[in-house]
Design an enzyme around this catalytic site. Structure first.
Site, short mmCIF file in Angstrom:
data_model
loop_
_atom_site.label_atom_id
_atom_site.label_comp_id
_atom_site.label_asym_id
_atom_site.label_seq_id
_atom_site.Cartn_x
_atom_site.Cartn_y
_atom_site.Cartn_z
N CYS A 1 37.13 35.81 45.20
CA CYS A 1 36.41 34.55 45.30
C CYS A 1 34.99 34.69 45.81
O CYS A 1 34.64 35.70 46.41
CB CYS A 1 37.12 33.59 46.26
SG CYS A 1 38.71 33.04 45.69
N GLY B 1 34.28 35.44 40.66
CA GLY B 1 35.43 34.69 40.20
C GLY B 1 35.08 33.85 38.99
O GLY B 1 34.11 33.10 39.03
N ASN C 1 37.59 33.04 50.91
CA ASN C 1 37.50 34.32 50.21
C ASN C 1 38.29 35.34 51.02
O ASN C 1 37.97 35.61 52.17
CB ASN C 1 36.03 34.74 50.10
CG ASN C 1 35.83 36.14 49.55
OD1 ASN C 1 34.83 36.78 49.84
ND2 ASN C 1 36.75 36.63 48.75
N GLY C 2 39.34 35.90 50.44
CA GLY C 2 40.15 36.88 51.15
C GLY C 2 41.62 36.77 50.79
O GLY C 2 41.99 36.11 49.83
N CYS D 1 35.55 45.98 53.30
CA CYS D 1 36.05 46.51 52.02
C CYS D 1 34.95 47.34 51.37
O CYS D 1 33.89 46.82 51.01
CB CYS D 1 36.44 45.36 51.10
SG CYS D 1 36.92 45.92 49.44
N TYR E 1 31.56 48.17 43.81
CA TYR E 1 31.68 47.38 42.59
C TYR E 1 31.47 45.88 42.74
O TYR E 1 30.73 45.27 41.98
CB TYR E 1 33.05 47.62 41.94
CG TYR E 1 33.28 46.70 40.76
CD1 TYR E 1 32.66 46.96 39.55
CD2 TYR E 1 34.06 45.56 40.87
CE1 TYR E 1 32.82 46.10 38.46
CE2 TYR E 1 34.22 44.69 39.80
CZ TYR E 1 33.60 44.97 38.60
OH TYR E 1 33.74 44.12 37.55
N SER F 1 28.54 48.07 36.63
CA SER F 1 28.59 48.70 37.96
C SER F 1 28.39 50.21 37.92
O SER F 1 28.06 50.82 38.93
CB SER F 1 29.91 48.38 38.65
OG SER F 1 30.98 48.82 37.85
N ASP G 1 31.53 55.91 35.94
CA ASP G 1 32.20 54.62 36.08
C ASP G 1 32.57 54.43 37.55
O ASP G 1 32.62 55.39 38.31
CB ASP G 1 33.44 54.56 35.19
CG ASP G 1 33.86 53.13 34.86
OD1 ASP G 1 33.24 52.20 35.41
OD2 ASP G 1 34.80 52.96 34.07
N ASP G 2 32.86 53.16 37.93
CA ASP G 2 33.16 52.90 39.34
C ASP G 2 34.58 53.25 39.73
O ASP G 2 34.86 53.52 40.89
CB ASP G 2 32.88 51.43 39.68
CG ASP G 2 33.78 50.48 38.89
OD1 ASP G 2 34.89 50.19 39.35
OD2 ASP G 2 33.37 50.05 37.79
N CYS H 1 46.22 47.15 47.19
CA CYS H 1 45.41 46.46 48.20
C CYS H 1 46.09 45.14 48.54
O CYS H 1 46.57 44.43 47.66
CB CYS H 1 44.01 46.20 47.66
SG CYS H 1 43.00 45.19 48.78
N CYS I 1 37.30 49.81 55.18
CA CYS I 1 38.71 49.92 54.81
C CYS I 1 38.81 50.82 53.60
O CYS I 1 38.13 50.60 52.60
CB CYS I 1 39.30 48.55 54.49
SG CYS I 1 41.02 48.64 53.90
N CYS J 1 43.25 51.58 49.96
CA CYS J 1 43.66 51.78 48.56
C CYS J 1 43.52 53.24 48.15
O CYS J 1 44.12 53.67 47.16
CB CYS J 1 42.85 50.88 47.63
SG CYS J 1 41.06 51.04 47.83
#
Length: 480
Positions: free
Chosen positions: A18, A46, A124-125, A262, A268, A309, A371-372, A408, A457, A460
């Site tokens: 978001c 989003g 957002n989260g 994050c 990205y 990205s 690529d990302d 994640c 963080c 992932c």
């Protein structure tokens, strides 16, 4: 139903959940059109739904005008419905569901009418204790209208407001119960409040334009509306904007070394022209490319990025390696939310409809493709194949993040481990699966250097989360 998409499945890439925006104009001007442009700048965060809620601080207490629907910002809003939204304080939201249903009922901002007035909230989260909080509220009589845990947050704030002297105090009490990632913009009848969780997972910034204060997910939204960047909302901070000015509550902050932004915001999610916690997103991606070139060099004729990205990281790789940078792909910018994916039996490929290689650029060349990320790998092999079909003699893939090995729980739509191409596979095996001549990823150590040592963080990639993850995967039930 949960819809998981990534660079490996969709050219638009991994999805974050978001974008939020809020503004308080102390001169009393209508703010709906400003929120519209702010959301337009945050559209990349989003594309499923969007909404605006406004109120007049000098008008009847509790009167909130709202417009929200499924679709892109410019599909939902027009001159007529924006001009009907009167008010000098407001919040806006763009949504991508990392889990749960994509329905109009789940569109934000959420507007709550309760005994103390009204509350409008944009979130957002992703909460990791959403199930238990929702159960607790349900057992005390709460009736839910949505399947998003943003509604749970709104209920807790409303409940706490009955016992406190101010809405910001209620927000603080509710914040004590929330576990996970949350950046919030909250509108009460006379105040605009910004909240960032103690770990700082998601960004939130403060801006100023004339006699207005602004809260937004990214600085690019401030630039779009001509607002001046003031500062970032700090992890664990509650910022209250009222006619008395700005006040700050840092009582929920944790030691800096425990914070966990994050890292994918830098890799990205965020727009390259944004700054997060003082760092340029663009420069972070340039650094990632430089590190890839230093750590994983290869003899080649051309460096290219997978739009969008991958482009900055590709430029960084070129700068460090001395290998020329080129544009090898044309991206169809008009493939939007309503794109109908071709059937499996069809000759059309959704990848090729969205992206096409330029033959003259790659023919007869040894190409390094940046690529990302690679998540499932199903699209990476098509892009590599596309370059080779266009005449590239070799395609060497370099990824500006480490391999995804874990899901994640904090708002990114990285799926369960079994769906990740890197799960139980070596780099060589992945390389063969995507048809590349070589493959290398950014190392974990480089992530810290990429963000100048900011606490991040990396759950992932490492499986080590800043918070204990839920024992069940709640992402199929609740989202924002």
């Amino acid at each position: 139903m949960r819809e998981t998409r990534a660079m490996t499945d969709d050219i638009s890439g991994l999805h974050e959940e978001c974008g939020v925006f809020g503004i308080y104009d102390f001169d009393g001007n209508d703010v709906a059109s400003t929120i519209y442009y702010g959301l337009f700048a945050l559209q990349h965060r989003g594309q499923e739904s969007a909404g605006i809620a406004v109120s007049d601080t000098e008008g009847p207490v509790g009167k909130v005008s709202t417009q929200k629907n499924m679709g892109l910002v410019n599909e939902i809003f027009n001159e007529k419905n924006l001009s009907a939204l009167h008010g000098n304080i407001g919040v806006g939201h763009v949504r991508y569901s990392t889990a749960g249903e994509s329905t109009r009922e789940n569109a934000q901002p959420l507007v709550l009418n309760y005994i103390k007035g009204t509350l409008a909230l944009a979130h957002n989260g992703n909460l990791i204790n959403a199930n238990e909080l929702r159960k607790e509220l349900s057992e005390t009589g709460a009736i839910f209208q949505t399947t998003i845990d943003s509604e749970t947050i709104a209920y807790f704030i409303a409940r706490e407001r009955l016992k406190t002297n101010s809405v910001e105090e209620a927000v603080g009490n509710a914040m004590d119960r929330l576990r996970g990632a949350f950046s919030l913009v909250i509108m009460s009848p006379r105040k605009l409040i910004g909240v960032r969780d103690p770990f700082g997972f998601r960004p939130l910034v403060i801006g100023r334009r004339d006699h207005s204060y602004v809260l937004a997910s990214e600085t690019c939204a401030l630039d779009t509306i001509g607002a001046e960047y003031v500062r970032d909302v700090l992890p664990g901070e509650i910022v209250t904007i009222s006619p008395d000015g700005i006040s700050s509550d840092m009582s929920h902050a944790i030691p800096e070394k425990k914070q966990a932004r994050c890292v994918f915001e830098y890799i990205y999610f965020a727009r390259p022209d944004s700054y997060i916690d003082g760092l340029s997103v663009y420069e972070s991606r340039i650094k990632a490319g430089r590190y890839l070139a230093a750590d994983s060099p290869v003899d080649a004729d051309l460096v290219v990025g997978v739009p969008e990205s991958g482009n900055a990281a590709a430029l960084g790789y070129s700068m460090e390696s001395g290998i020329p940078y080129g544009t090898a792909f044309v991206k169809n910018s008009y493939v939007g939310r309503t794109f109908i994916k071709p059937k499996q039996s069809s000759r059309e490929s959704s990848v090729q409809v969205k992206l096409n290689a330029i033959r003259n650029v790659v023919k007869g060349k040894r190409v390094i493709m940046i690529d990302d990320s690679i998540v499932r790998g199903t699209t990476s092999d098509r892009i590599v194949g596309m370059l080779k079909a266009a005449g590239a003699t070799e395609v060497h893939v370099r990824i500006s993040s480490p391999p995804f090995l874990w899901p994640c729980y904090f708002g990114t739509d990285i799926p369960v481990r079994e769906q990740l191409i890197a799960y139980n596979r070596s780099i060589d095996e992945i390389c063969r699966l995507i048809g590349a001549d070589s493959l290398a990823y950014l190392s974990m150590d480089r992530l810290h250097q990429m963000v100048d040592g900011l606490p991040i963080c990396m759950g992932c990639f490492s499986g080590k989360y800043p918070l204990e993850p839920p024992k069940e995967d709640i992402r199929g039930n609740y989202d924002h």
